[in-house]
Design a protein around this motif. Structure first.
Motif, PDB file in Angstrom:
ATOM      1  N   GLY A 196       6.140 103.019 116.868  1.00 40.74           N
ATOM      2  CA  GLY A 196       6.761 101.865 117.512  1.00 40.74           C
ATOM      3  C   GLY A 196       6.887 100.691 116.565  1.00 40.74           C
ATOM      4  O   GLY A 196       7.879  99.954 116.593  1.00 40.74           O
ATOM      5  N   SER A 197       5.902 100.510 115.702  1.00 39.61           N
ATOM      6  CA  SER A 197       5.958  99.427 114.713  1.00 39.61           C
ATOM      7  C   SER A 197       6.998  99.718 113.642  1.00 39.61           C
ATOM      8  O   SER A 197       7.762  98.839 113.248  1.00 39.61           O
ATOM      9  N   VAL A 198       7.033 100.950 113.175  1.00 39.77           N
ATOM     10  CA  VAL A 198       7.968 101.334 112.115  1.00 39.77           C
ATOM     11  C   VAL A 198       9.411 101.255 112.614  1.00 39.77           C
ATOM     12  O   VAL A 198      10.334 101.001 111.822  1.00 39.77           O
ATOM     13  N   ALA A 221      13.755  96.933 109.363  1.00 40.84           N
ATOM     14  CA  ALA A 221      15.204  96.771 109.204  1.00 40.84           C
ATOM     15  C   ALA A 221      15.625  97.110 107.775  1.00 40.84           C
ATOM     16  O   ALA A 221      14.846  96.931 106.840  1.00 40.84           O
ATOM     17  N   PRO A 222      16.851  97.573 107.621  1.00 35.05           N
ATOM     18  CA  PRO A 222      17.351  97.816 106.260  1.00 35.05           C
ATOM     19  C   PRO A 222      17.242  96.527 105.436  1.00 35.05           C
ATOM     20  O   PRO A 222      17.475  95.431 105.939  1.00 35.05           O
ATOM     21  N   GLY A 223      16.845  96.667 104.207  1.00 37.49           N
ATOM     22  CA  GLY A 223      16.728  95.511 103.329  1.00 37.49           C
ATOM     23  C   GLY A 223      15.447  94.709 103.489  1.00 37.49           C
ATOM     24  O   GLY A 223      15.285  93.667 102.865  1.00 37.49           O
ATOM     25  N   SER A 224      14.506  95.194 104.319  1.00 37.17           N
ATOM     26  CA  SER A 224      13.278  94.425 104.563  1.00 37.17           C
ATOM     27  C   SER A 224      12.076  94.937 103.780  1.00 37.17           C
ATOM     28  O   SER A 224      10.964  94.432 103.970  1.00 37.17           O
ATOM     29  N   LEU A 225      12.251  95.907 102.905  1.00 35.49           N
ATOM     30  CA  LEU A 225      11.115  96.554 102.251  1.00 35.49           C
ATOM     31  C   LEU A 225      10.371  95.656 101.276  1.00 35.49           C
ATOM     32  O   LEU A 225       9.254  95.970 100.884  1.00 35.49           O
ATOM     33  N   ARG A 226      10.921  94.542 100.908  1.00 37.30           N
ATOM     34  CA  ARG A 226      10.244  93.613  99.995  1.00 37.30           C
ATOM     35  C   ARG A 226       9.442  92.546 100.740  1.00 37.30           C
ATOM     36  O   ARG A 226       8.819  91.694 100.118  1.00 37.30           O
ATOM     37  N   ARG A 227       9.424  92.608 102.059  1.00 33.41           N
ATOM     38  CA  ARG A 227       8.690  91.609 102.845  1.00 33.41           C
ATOM     39  C   ARG A 227       7.189  91.716 102.586  1.00 33.41           C
ATOM     40  O   ARG A 227       6.655  92.803 102.377  1.00 33.41           O
ATOM     41  N   ASP A 282       3.917  95.228  99.343  1.00 34.17           N
ATOM     42  CA  ASP A 282       5.009  94.746 100.177  1.00 34.17           C
ATOM     43  C   ASP A 282       5.249  95.827 101.241  1.00 34.17           C
ATOM     44  O   ASP A 282       4.564  96.866 101.259  1.00 34.17           O
ATOM     45  N   LEU A 283       6.219  95.605 102.112  1.00 36.90           N
ATOM     46  CA  LEU A 283       6.438  96.538 103.223  1.00 36.90           C
ATOM     47  C   LEU A 283       6.786  97.941 102.729  1.00 36.90           C
ATOM     48  O   LEU A 283       6.281  98.933 103.269  1.00 36.90           O
ATOM     49  N   GLY A 284       7.615  98.044 101.710  1.00 41.02           N
ATOM     50  CA  GLY A 284       7.964  99.359 101.171  1.00 41.02           C
ATOM     51  C   GLY A 284       6.744 100.096 100.628  1.00 41.02           C
ATOM     52  O   GLY A 284       6.575 101.297 100.856  1.00 41.02           O
ATOM     53  N   ALA A 326       4.524  92.390 109.329  1.00 39.26           N
ATOM     54  CA  ALA A 326       5.466  92.195 108.230  1.00 39.26           C
ATOM     55  C   ALA A 326       6.907  92.099 108.736  1.00 39.26           C
ATOM     56  O   ALA A 326       7.724  91.400 108.139  1.00 39.26           O
ATOM     57  N   CYS A 327       7.202  92.789 109.827  1.00 45.27           N
ATOM     58  CA  CYS A 327       8.554  92.768 110.386  1.00 45.27           C
ATOM     59  C   CYS A 327       8.804  91.530 111.240  1.00 45.27           C
ATOM     60  O   CYS A 327       9.908  91.352 111.767  1.00 45.27           O
ATOM     61  N   GLY A 328       7.780  90.698 111.401  1.00 42.43           N
ATOM     62  CA  GLY A 328       7.938  89.500 112.221  1.00 42.43           C
ATOM     63  C   GLY A 328       7.941  89.789 113.710  1.00 42.43           C
ATOM     64  O   GLY A 328       8.411  88.990 114.509  1.00 42.43           O
ATOM     65  N   ARG A 329       7.423  90.951 114.083  1.00 42.76           N
ATOM     66  CA  ARG A 329       7.350  91.354 115.491  1.00 42.76           C
ATOM     67  C   ARG A 329       5.936  91.792 115.832  1.00 42.76           C
ATOM     68  O   ARG A 329       5.675  92.978 116.101  1.00 42.76           O
TER      69      ARG A 329
END
Length: 194
Positions: free
Chosen positions: A16-18, A22-28, A36-38, A127-130
């Protein structure tokens, strides 16, 4: 405690978290200061690979296989399904897995893996802000496991120092705080550092 059920519930929470990646968010940035997220998703994928290796081959190598990841979120989802399938196909109770040269009961491996998967699922959500708390019953069971596997001598090496929580804090906040995360700021060390 049924470690297979615990593993399944932890995987469901982490999936559910994964889903929020979002695309392009792996550097968060993540609550895991070194990743980082990636990189965190890569670490989660390595953890699932090790658990799968233990279930299907009876042995876990000490070093993960290095492989490129074009889509770490997709890799995690694929590997989570494979891990659940391997658990369901597991023949009987009382099996052990070799980690290096040491035996480990497969149920202990699954319960410990469940802690890592759920807590890193919490990290991914942050990391996803959620932000999303780990479900209370699951978090309470995982906290019992974490208290058994994290010793004082592990602090500062593999685990951060616990973070204080309010007396009325829920099970999710207590679990992540025990593993060095501040659930109110989303910051903390990785519970399972390399």
């Amino acid at each position: 405690m049924n470690s297979g059920e615990l593993l399944e519930r932890s995987l469901a929470y982490a999936l559910g978290s994964v889903a929020a990646v979002a695309p392009g968010s792996l550097r968060r940035a993540t609550p895991c200061a070194r990743w980082d997220l990636g990189e965190l998703l890569g670490h989660l994928d390595d953890a699932l690979d090790a658990l799968h290796e233990g279930l299907t081959g009876g042995r876990i190598g000490l070093f993960p296989a290095a492989e490129g990841r074009a889509d770490p979120a997709c890799d995690f989802r694929r590997r989570a399904c494979a891990l659940l399938g391997a658990w369901v196909a597991l023949p009987g109770e009382g099996r052990s897995v070799s980690v290096g040269d040491r035996p480990l009961d497969v149920r202990v491996m699954a319960a410990t893996g469940a802690v890592e998967i759920a807590v890193h699922g919490w990290d991914v959500a942050q990391a996803c802000g959620r932000p999303r708390p780990i479900p209370p019953a699951l978090a309470a069971e995982l906290l019992s496991v974490a208290r058994c596997v994290v010793a004082d001598e592990d602090r500062g090496v593999r685990f951060a120092e616990p973070v204080g929580v309010l007396p009325r804090a829920g099970a999710s906040d207590r679990l992540v705080a025990f593993l060095g995360r501040d659930s109110f700021s989303g910051r903390g060390w990785s519970a399972f550092r390399e």
